[in-house]
Design an enzyme around this catalytic site. Structure first.
Site, mmCIF file in Angstrom:
data_model
loop_
_atom_site.group_PDB
_atom_site.id
_atom_site.type_symbol
_atom_site.label_atom_id
_atom_site.label_comp_id
_atom_site.label_asym_id
_atom_site.label_seq_id
_atom_site.Cartn_x
_atom_site.Cartn_y
_atom_site.Cartn_z
ATOM 1 N N ASP A 111 -1.103 15.852 6.347
ATOM 2 C CA ASP A 111 -1.948 15.189 5.358
ATOM 3 C C ASP A 111 -3.225 15.992 5.153
ATOM 4 O O ASP A 111 -4.314 15.603 5.578
ATOM 5 C CB ASP A 111 -2.256 13.769 5.831
ATOM 6 C CG ASP A 111 -3.067 12.972 4.816
ATOM 7 O OD1 ASP A 111 -3.068 13.351 3.632
ATOM 8 O OD2 ASP A 111 -3.700 11.980 5.221
ATOM 9 N N TYR A 143 0.840 -1.192 0.000
ATOM 10 C CA TYR A 143 0.000 0.000 0.000
ATOM 11 C C TYR A 143 0.876 1.243 0.000
ATOM 12 O O TYR A 143 1.893 1.295 0.703
ATOM 13 C CB TYR A 143 -0.917 0.010 1.227
ATOM 14 C CG TYR A 143 -1.863 1.185 1.258
ATOM 15 C CD1 TYR A 143 -2.891 1.285 0.330
ATOM 16 C CD2 TYR A 143 -1.719 2.205 2.203
ATOM 17 C CE1 TYR A 143 -3.768 2.371 0.348
ATOM 18 C CE2 TYR A 143 -2.586 3.284 2.224
ATOM 19 C CZ TYR A 143 -3.608 3.362 1.288
ATOM 20 O OH TYR A 143 -4.456 4.432 1.299
ATOM 21 N N GLU A 187 -11.364 9.421 -3.131
ATOM 22 C CA GLU A 187 -12.310 9.645 -2.035
ATOM 23 C C GLU A 187 -13.295 10.758 -2.335
ATOM 24 O O GLU A 187 -13.147 11.503 -3.316
ATOM 25 C CB GLU A 187 -11.542 9.946 -0.751
ATOM 26 C CG GLU A 187 -10.751 11.224 -0.787
ATOM 27 C CD GLU A 187 -9.631 11.239 0.247
ATOM 28 O OE1 GLU A 187 -9.613 12.178 1.052
ATOM 29 O OE2 GLU A 187 -8.784 10.331 0.236
ATOM 30 N N GLU A 209 -14.146 4.505 5.101
ATOM 31 C CA GLU A 209 -13.168 5.028 6.049
ATOM 32 C C GLU A 209 -13.773 5.241 7.431
ATOM 33 O O GLU A 209 -14.942 5.628 7.570
ATOM 34 C CB GLU A 209 -12.592 6.345 5.520
ATOM 35 C CG GLU A 209 -11.564 7.023 6.415
ATOM 36 C CD GLU A 209 -10.292 6.208 6.623
ATOM 37 O OE1 GLU A 209 -10.392 5.067 7.126
ATOM 38 O OE2 GLU A 209 -9.208 6.723 6.299
ATOM 39 N N ARG A 255 -13.280 5.448 -2.126
ATOM 40 C CA ARG A 255 -13.264 5.623 -0.674
ATOM 41 C C ARG A 255 -14.358 6.621 -0.311
ATOM 42 O O ARG A 255 -14.520 7.655 -0.967
ATOM 43 C CB ARG A 255 -11.908 6.149 -0.217
ATOM 44 C CG ARG A 255 -11.897 6.616 1.225
ATOM 45 C CD ARG A 255 -10.530 7.044 1.684
ATOM 46 N NE ARG A 255 -10.604 8.149 2.630
ATOM 47 C CZ ARG A 255 -9.556 8.688 3.238
ATOM 48 N NH1 ARG A 255 -8.347 8.237 2.997
ATOM 49 N NH2 ARG A 255 -9.710 9.698 4.088
ATOM 50 N N ASP A 264 -6.015 10.305 -3.111
ATOM 51 C CA ASP A 264 -6.736 11.414 -2.486
ATOM 52 C C ASP A 264 -8.065 11.666 -3.198
ATOM 53 O O ASP A 264 -8.816 10.745 -3.443
ATOM 54 C CB ASP A 264 -5.855 12.665 -2.451
ATOM 55 C CG ASP A 264 -4.776 12.586 -1.384
ATOM 56 O OD1 ASP A 264 -4.863 11.711 -0.512
ATOM 57 O OD2 ASP A 264 -3.837 13.399 -1.425
ATOM 58 N N HIS A 268 -7.344 4.357 -5.049
ATOM 59 C CA HIS A 268 -8.654 4.761 -4.521
ATOM 60 C C HIS A 268 -8.785 6.271 -4.531
ATOM 61 O O HIS A 268 -7.813 7.005 -4.350
ATOM 62 C CB HIS A 268 -8.928 4.174 -3.135
ATOM 63 C CG HIS A 268 -7.982 4.555 -2.047
ATOM 64 N ND1 HIS A 268 -8.004 5.787 -1.433
ATOM 65 C CD2 HIS A 268 -6.999 3.846 -1.430
ATOM 66 C CE1 HIS A 268 -7.077 5.814 -0.486
ATOM 67 N NE2 HIS A 268 -6.444 4.671 -0.471
ATOM 68 N N ASP A 278 -3.045 5.529 -2.715
ATOM 69 C CA ASP A 278 -3.995 6.549 -2.259
ATOM 70 C C ASP A 278 -3.916 7.740 -3.213
ATOM 71 O O ASP A 278 -2.914 8.449 -3.256
ATOM 72 C CB ASP A 278 -3.593 6.962 -0.831
ATOM 73 C CG ASP A 278 -4.446 8.068 -0.258
ATOM 74 O OD1 ASP A 278 -5.365 8.547 -0.945
ATOM 75 O OD2 ASP A 278 -4.179 8.459 0.902
ATOM 76 N N CYS A 338 -6.725 14.032 6.645
ATOM 77 C CA CYS A 338 -6.636 12.640 7.075
ATOM 78 C C CYS A 338 -8.021 12.128 7.467
ATOM 79 O O CYS A 338 -8.782 12.824 8.154
ATOM 80 C CB CYS A 338 -5.674 12.529 8.258
ATOM 81 S SG CYS A 338 -5.691 10.907 9.062
ATOM 82 N N ASN A 358 -9.110 -0.146 6.872
ATOM 83 C CA ASN A 358 -7.920 0.651 7.186
ATOM 84 C C ASN A 358 -7.600 0.500 8.674
ATOM 85 O O ASN A 358 -8.282 1.054 9.521
ATOM 86 C CB ASN A 358 -8.176 2.118 6.847
ATOM 87 C CG ASN A 358 -6.994 3.013 7.171
ATOM 88 O OD1 ASN A 358 -5.908 2.543 7.484
ATOM 89 N ND2 ASN A 358 -7.226 4.319 7.096
#
Length: 303
Positions: free
Chosen positions: A62, A48, A118, A191, A161, A91, A116, A89, A126, A213
């Protein structure tokens, strides 16, 4: 030697096949290419690539400060160093739907097996912090449709996500997840779930693979692999764990230097030079140049 012998396309097919088998796949987070190789050596299923880790490596929080070029570059460095599939990731896709499309193709070129995207509002934060905001459903669906339309390799895994759980609760999360699947998402990353029952409810509702996660110090309890398998989770990630362990060790080392002026007492905790050389395959380079690996490492025990 050098980079992976498996093509990105082969890794994507491998990920698809493993997901179709119903196994629970374990993807520790790699904070650099060498960590990715260590993850492979220890027999895990994939690697990951965390946005939070990339931000932290750069000394940044983040909160959406990293760029597509930074994420794609690091993804390329990590993905090419391992035979395992890499999940990254992405974002919020770094912009509007057209930006999302470019993000997908850049990351596809970087060699990842999946990514992914989101549904947070830009700038994102985050997923385990308070005060998150999510976009409306039409905007979230446009991002996923753009991602699906942009991929050139149909085996590239497009995961959606959703951060709705921390904003509007579980029922709204399930509704959003279903809509994301209808928009073309191959898998769902819900998430900040707060219980095993919540993971199970999402899995049963969407009918596609879901990701758990297991980040430390967050909203979710640190469930075991067995517990997650029992409720139907398909992929579990530990995104920041190796970085946290490494930084904790580095802090203890610096403290020891200040206190004792040497690191002799910490030698048993360090990766031996021989282990490092084995991991980066010094001996393999000897196939091309006998002058590269023509030495003995003192104190190394034969296997």
């Amino acid at each position: 030697m050098l980079y992976s012998m498996s093509t990105p396309a082969a890794k994507r097919r491998q990920l698809r096949e493993r997901l179709a088998s119903g196994e629970l796949l374990q993807f520790p987070g790699a904070f650099n290419p060498l960590a990715a190789r260590l993850i492979q050596q220890r027999g895990f299923d994939g690697v990951y690539i965390s946005g939070a880790v990339l931000s932290a490596e750069l000394g940044l929080p983040d909160i959406g400060l990293t760029t597509l070029s930074e994420v794609a570059g690091r993804s390329h460095q990590i993905a090419r160093m391992t035979e395992l599939p890499a999940l990254v990731d992405a974002d919020t896709g770094f912009g509007e739907p057209m930006n999302v499309a470019r993000t997908v193709q850049e990351l596809e070129d970087a060699g990842v097996a999946g990514l992914h995207i989101e549904d947070q509002l830009n700038p994102k934060r985050c997923g385990h912090l308070d005060g998150k905001e999510v976009v409306d459903e039409p905007t979230a669906l446009k991002r996923i449709r753009a991602a699906v339309d942009a991929r050139r390799d149909p085996d590239l895994l497009i995961m959606a996500r959703t951060d709705v759980r921390g904003v509007a609760g579980l029922e709204a999360t399930i509704d959003r997840a279903k809509a994301l699947v209808d928009a073309g998402a191959d898998a769902i990353f819900p998430e900040a779930m707060t219980s095993l029952a919540e993971f199970q409810a999402v899995r049963e509702a969407v009918g596609v693979p879901i990701l758990a996660n297991m980040t430390e110090f967050g909203k979710s309890e640190l469930f075991t692999v067995s517990q997650l398998r029992d409720v139907g989770v398909s992929i579990v990630i530990w995104p920041v764990s190796l970085l946290r362990l490494a930084m904790g060790a580095a802090l203890r080392g610096l403290d020891e230097l200040q206190a004792e002026g040497a690191l002799t007492r910490l030698l048993p905790e360090m990766q031996h030079r021989a282990e490092l050389y084995e991991l980066i395959d010094y001996e393999g380079y000897n196939h091309f140049d006998a002058g590269v690996f023509n030495f003995q490492i003192p104190g190394v025990l034969a296997n």
